[in-house]
Scaffold this motif. Structure first.
Motif, mmCIF file in Angstrom:
data_model
loop_
_atom_site.group_PDB
_atom_site.id
_atom_site.type_symbol
_atom_site.label_atom_id
_atom_site.label_comp_id
_atom_site.label_asym_id
_atom_site.label_seq_id
_atom_site.Cartn_x
_atom_site.Cartn_y
_atom_site.Cartn_z
ATOM 1 N N ARG A 108 0.832 -1.211 0.000
ATOM 2 C CA ARG A 108 0.000 0.000 0.000
ATOM 3 C C ARG A 108 0.865 1.259 0.000
ATOM 4 N NH1 ARG A 108 -3.044 -3.168 3.581
ATOM 5 N NH2 ARG A 108 -2.142 -2.132 5.403
ATOM 6 N N GLU A 109 1.982 1.224 0.722
ATOM 7 C CA GLU A 109 2.843 2.411 0.767
ATOM 8 C C GLU A 109 3.507 2.652 -0.586
ATOM 9 O OE1 GLU A 109 6.420 4.337 3.462
ATOM 10 O OE2 GLU A 109 4.843 3.093 4.338
ATOM 11 N N THR B 253 6.939 -9.193 0.559
ATOM 12 C CA THR B 253 8.388 -9.289 0.781
ATOM 13 C C THR B 253 9.156 -8.399 -0.186
ATOM 14 O OG1 THR B 253 8.150 -11.569 1.560
ATOM 15 C CG2 THR B 253 10.352 -10.860 0.890
ATOM 16 N N SER B 254 8.791 -8.468 -1.482
ATOM 17 C CA SER B 254 9.472 -7.643 -2.483
ATOM 18 C C SER B 254 9.192 -6.166 -2.253
ATOM 19 C CB SER B 254 9.023 -8.045 -3.888
ATOM 20 O OG SER B 254 9.370 -9.389 -4.161
ATOM 21 N N ALA B 255 7.963 -5.853 -1.874
ATOM 22 C CA ALA B 255 7.611 -4.461 -1.607
ATOM 23 C C ALA B 255 8.420 -3.915 -0.436
ATOM 24 C CB ALA B 255 6.110 -4.348 -1.321
ATOM 25 N N LEU B 256 8.571 -4.740 0.602
ATOM 26 C CA LEU B 256 9.354 -4.315 1.761
ATOM 27 C C LEU B 256 10.819 -4.097 1.378
ATOM 28 C CD1 LEU B 256 9.589 -3.774 4.776
ATOM 29 C CD2 LEU B 256 9.868 -6.244 5.140
ATOM 30 N N ALA B 257 11.367 -4.998 0.543
ATOM 31 C CA ALA B 257 12.757 -4.852 0.110
ATOM 32 C C ALA B 257 12.948 -3.560 -0.683
ATOM 33 C CB ALA B 257 13.168 -6.057 -0.731
ATOM 34 N N ASP B 258 11.977 -3.223 -1.552
ATOM 35 C CA ASP B 258 12.081 -1.985 -2.331
ATOM 36 C C ASP B 258 12.059 -0.763 -1.425
ATOM 37 O OD1 ASP B 258 12.191 -3.539 -4.537
ATOM 38 O OD2 ASP B 258 10.283 -2.888 -5.418
ATOM 39 N N LEU B 259 11.238 -0.798 -0.414
ATOM 40 C CA LEU B 259 11.162 0.336 0.507
ATOM 41 C C LEU B 259 12.446 0.475 1.329
ATOM 42 C CD1 LEU B 259 7.459 -0.015 1.659
ATOM 43 C CD2 LEU B 259 8.446 1.908 0.391
ATOM 44 N N ILE B 260 13.050 -0.663 1.658
ATOM 45 C CA ILE B 260 14.331 -0.611 2.384
ATOM 46 C C ILE B 260 15.399 0.041 1.505
ATOM 47 C CG2 ILE B 260 16.214 -2.034 3.284
ATOM 48 C CD1 ILE B 260 14.087 -3.972 4.327
ATOM 49 N N LEU B 261 15.430 -0.349 0.219
ATOM 50 C CA LEU B 261 16.384 0.269 -0.702
ATOM 51 C C LEU B 261 16.117 1.761 -0.846
ATOM 52 C CD1 LEU B 261 16.561 -2.443 -3.518
ATOM 53 C CD2 LEU B 261 18.338 -1.874 -1.861
#
Length: 252
Positions: free
Chosen positions: A217-218, A242-250
């Protein structure tokens, strides 16, 4: 003569370019051969026909082309051999003594090894040659006695040229080791900074997005997508958490 007998890979030196000293040759004989090679510029540029007229133990194993010459006949070798020629052909009394020592066994005051001969030739050259500039060889960088600038490294008065070059190599090696240690220390410091600053931010981000679907959502938020578009062209948000979280971490 086979030009493939040796290659010009690396700086292997004269021992690869020329045949070894014959068992029947005395040290004096070997010095004469080395002087002959030196005075002929190590037979640089001679073709097979010209080399064939030389004795087997004198001529090079391959024609000395420009590539072979610069690969095997180093500047240090040329310099030391020229000083050997100078000492051997000297007409002064010290030149006679130098030649006499070539025929004496070591227990009777002879040289014993070619390295000892070369070092003595270097010493005699420093003490007698008009080309030797003592003030330039051992002075600190700065001004010479004649007012000209000196940018050479310092050579100690008691050092031979070979010892001087060896000391420079050891100094450069020590400096490289020190530099590598300093770089490793800086990397450790940077890692500590990253660990102390980035890690808490990532932990906070993961905590905020731990709810299922929150990361996706973010990423769908327009302001977040504009920020990502500054870094990645044509970005498409992933559909799994999981992929969305990884993109946000980057992005963080």
């Amino acid at each position: 003569m086979n030009s493939n007998t040796c290659t010009a890979t690396g700086r292997a030196g004269l021992s690869t370019l020329f045949p070894p000293r014959r068992k029947e040759d005395s040290l004096h004989d070997h010095v004469i051969v080395l002087i002959q090679r030196t005075k002929n510029d190590f037979f640089r540029g001679m073709d097979d026909g010209q080399l064939a007229s030389l004795p087997d133990h004198v001529r090079p194993l391959v024609p000395v082309t420009e590539e072979v010459y610069w690969a095997f006949v180093t500047k240090s070798v040329r310099c030391r051999c020229r000083k050997l020629v100078y000492a051997y052909e000297a007409e002064e009394a010290w030149g006679d003594e130098f030649r006499e020592k070539l025929d004496k066994p070591k227990p009777e005051g002879g040289f014993g090894t070619l390295e000892a001969v070369l070092k003595e030739a270097e010493r005699l050259w420093r003490e007698n040659s008009p080309d030797y500039r003592g003030d330039r060889a051992v002075s600190q960088p700065g001004k010479l006695s004649d007012g000209r600038a000196n940018v050479r490294r310092t050579r100690l008065p008691e050092e031979s040229e070979a010892d001087y070059r060896r000391r420079l190599r050891e100094r450069r090696h020590a400096a490289a080791v020190k530099s590598n240690k300093e770089r490793a220390a800086r990397r450790r410091e940077q890692s500590v900074v990253l660990w102390q600053t980035v890690r808490p931010a990532i932990h906070a981000l993961c905590s905020r997005l731990s709810e299922e679907g929150a990361a996706r959502r973010e990423l769908e938020d327009e302001s977040v997508q504009r920020e990502i578009a500054r870094h990645v062209e044509g970005y498409t948000p992933p559909q799994d958490d999981t992929s969305a979280l990884a993109d946000l971490i980057l992005l963080e």
